[in-house]
Design a protein around this motif. Structure first.
Motif, mmCIF file in Angstrom:
data_model
loop_
_atom_site.group_PDB
_atom_site.id
_atom_site.type_symbol
_atom_site.label_atom_id
_atom_site.label_comp_id
_atom_site.label_asym_id
_atom_site.label_seq_id
_atom_site.Cartn_x
_atom_site.Cartn_y
_atom_site.Cartn_z
ATOM 1 N N ARG A 38 0.833 -1.203 0.000
ATOM 2 C CA ARG A 38 0.000 0.000 0.000
ATOM 3 C C ARG A 38 0.874 1.263 0.000
ATOM 4 N NH1 ARG A 38 -4.184 -0.779 4.872
ATOM 5 N NH2 ARG A 38 -4.746 1.361 4.246
ATOM 6 N N ARG A 39 1.927 1.242 0.800
ATOM 7 C CA ARG A 39 2.803 2.424 0.860
ATOM 8 C C ARG A 39 3.561 2.600 -0.455
ATOM 9 N NH1 ARG A 39 3.475 6.829 1.034
ATOM 10 N NH2 ARG A 39 5.057 8.044 2.144
ATOM 11 N N ASN A 41 2.479 1.966 -3.243
ATOM 12 C CA ASN A 41 1.503 2.517 -4.188
ATOM 13 C C ASN A 41 1.123 3.948 -3.856
ATOM 14 O OD1 ASN A 41 1.270 0.268 -5.887
ATOM 15 N ND2 ASN A 41 -0.198 -0.725 -4.520
ATOM 16 N N GLU A 43 0.033 5.282 -1.081
ATOM 17 C CA GLU A 43 -0.991 5.584 -0.085
ATOM 18 C C GLU A 43 -0.331 6.256 1.111
ATOM 19 O OE1 GLU A 43 -4.586 3.537 2.539
ATOM 20 O OE2 GLU A 43 -3.546 2.347 1.007
ATOM 21 N N TYR A 47 -3.054 7.216 6.431
ATOM 22 C CA TYR A 47 -4.226 6.390 6.127
ATOM 23 C C TYR A 47 -3.957 4.924 6.469
ATOM 24 C CZ TYR A 47 -6.470 10.178 3.424
ATOM 25 O OH TYR A 47 -7.074 11.349 3.029
ATOM 26 N N ASP A 62 -9.036 8.602 7.098
ATOM 27 C CA ASP A 62 -9.048 7.721 5.933
ATOM 28 C C ASP A 62 -9.439 8.575 4.738
ATOM 29 O OD1 ASP A 62 -11.898 7.906 5.940
ATOM 30 O OD2 ASP A 62 -12.072 6.112 7.176
ATOM 31 N N GLN A 63 -9.765 7.937 3.619
ATOM 32 C CA GLN A 63 -9.982 8.697 2.388
ATOM 33 C C GLN A 63 -11.250 9.540 2.396
ATOM 34 O OE1 GLN A 63 -9.078 6.661 -1.352
ATOM 35 N NE2 GLN A 63 -7.832 5.177 -0.242
ATOM 36 N N GLU A 173 0.514 10.988 -3.554
ATOM 37 C CA GLU A 173 -0.111 10.671 -2.272
ATOM 38 C C GLU A 173 -1.370 11.497 -2.058
ATOM 39 O OE1 GLU A 173 2.341 10.851 1.141
ATOM 40 O OE2 GLU A 173 3.972 9.674 0.262
ATOM 41 N N ASP A 176 -4.060 11.061 -5.583
ATOM 42 C CA ASP A 176 -4.630 9.725 -5.774
ATOM 43 C C ASP A 176 -5.443 9.234 -4.581
ATOM 44 O OD1 ASP A 176 -3.472 9.630 -8.242
ATOM 45 O OD2 ASP A 176 -1.876 8.215 -7.718
ATOM 46 N N TYR A 177 -5.295 9.889 -3.423
ATOM 47 C CA TYR A 177 -5.927 9.334 -2.229
ATOM 48 C C TYR A 177 -6.783 10.323 -1.439
ATOM 49 C CZ TYR A 177 -3.127 5.143 -2.876
ATOM 50 O OH TYR A 177 -2.589 3.990 -3.395
#
Length: 249
Positions: A38-39, A41, A43, A47, A62-63, A173, A176-177
């Motif tokens: 996840r990191r 990618n 994120e 989160y 969170d998102q 970061e 995208d999130y």
């Protein structure tokens, strides 16, 4: 993102989160691998860890909401130093609820309301109020459109202020999130801030202080929007950038 670009302290925090998830200090490799992916990618670490400290409280993130920034923590300090609310506080664009919750902690005898256009953001703000046992009212509104009370002497607004043409230049970061609705400030970055100021004026809200967090490159334009206000102050953040505007009417 390459694993070699991830700082060791982040890897250590991912390992601790993996241990927490699996409930084991030794058998956590599968969970660690998932978190590391996840990191890699892009994120945000916050989160992945799910919780962040903010001033004196703990927040779930969170998102659904923006990750609270250090600039906003410093805004809390400036509000402590420069205001003395006694009637009511509105936090417009509350997001995670970080500002509203801290206002209630600092001014426990004042009624505090957090307002957001996003129902998703409000849902996590409510969770954070419960997490910290802080009684704050949260409700959905496009700025002040659904706000009926005029018993307010402090309005705080950390609103979207990034010009829409600049969004593509944000870090992966962020773009995208994190929720774009909390970032997009319109064509010049001032669309939403200017609407709030117009609403305050048209609703004839007076005897109050307005605190804004702004884009450091838009300080002059923001001050122009407040030409008819009193005691207008432009304050810098810890990086010495124009970041906050305080004004009264």
């Amino acid at each position: 993102m390459n694993i070699r670009n991830i700082p060791e302290y982040e890897l250590a925090r991912l390992r601790e989160k993996a241990k927490e998830i699996n409930g084991s200090p030794t058998d956590y490799e599968n969970e660690y691998s998932t978190l590391l992916t996840r990191r890699l990618n892009h994120e945000p670490l916050q989160y992945i860890e799910e919780y962040v400290p903010f001033y004196t409280i703990q927040l779930k993130v969170d998102q659904r909401c923006l990750i609270p920034r250090p600039e906003t923590e410093y805004l809390i300090e400036l509000i402590k130093e420069n205001t003395e609310p006694s009637k009511g506080i509105l936090d417009i664009g509350t997001g995670s609820g970080c500002i509203a919750l801290m206002m209630k902690v600092l001014f426990p005898n004042v009624e505090v309301s957090g307002i957001d256009i996003s129902q998703e953001a409000l849902s996590i703000a409510i969770e954070n109020a419960q997490l910290n046992s802080v009684p704050v009212n949260f409700y959905q509104s496009d700025l002040l459109e659904n706000v009926k009370t005029k018993n307010v002497d402090l309005i705080i607004a950390n609103l979207p202020y990034i010009p829409q043409d600049n969004l593509d230049g944000l870090d992966k970061e962020v773009i995208d999130y994190e929720p774009l609705i909390a970032l997009n400030g319109g064509v010049d970055g001032l669309d939403i801030i200017s609407r709030l100021i117009q609403q305050i004026e048209s609703n004839d809200l007076t005897n109050l202080t307005l605190c804004l967090e702004i884009d450091s490159t838009k300080s002059k334009q923001t001050l122009d929007l407040l030409a008819d206000w009193k005691d207008v102050k432009l304050l810098k953040d810890l990086a010495e950038k124009d970041r906050y505007v305080f004004a009264t009417r």
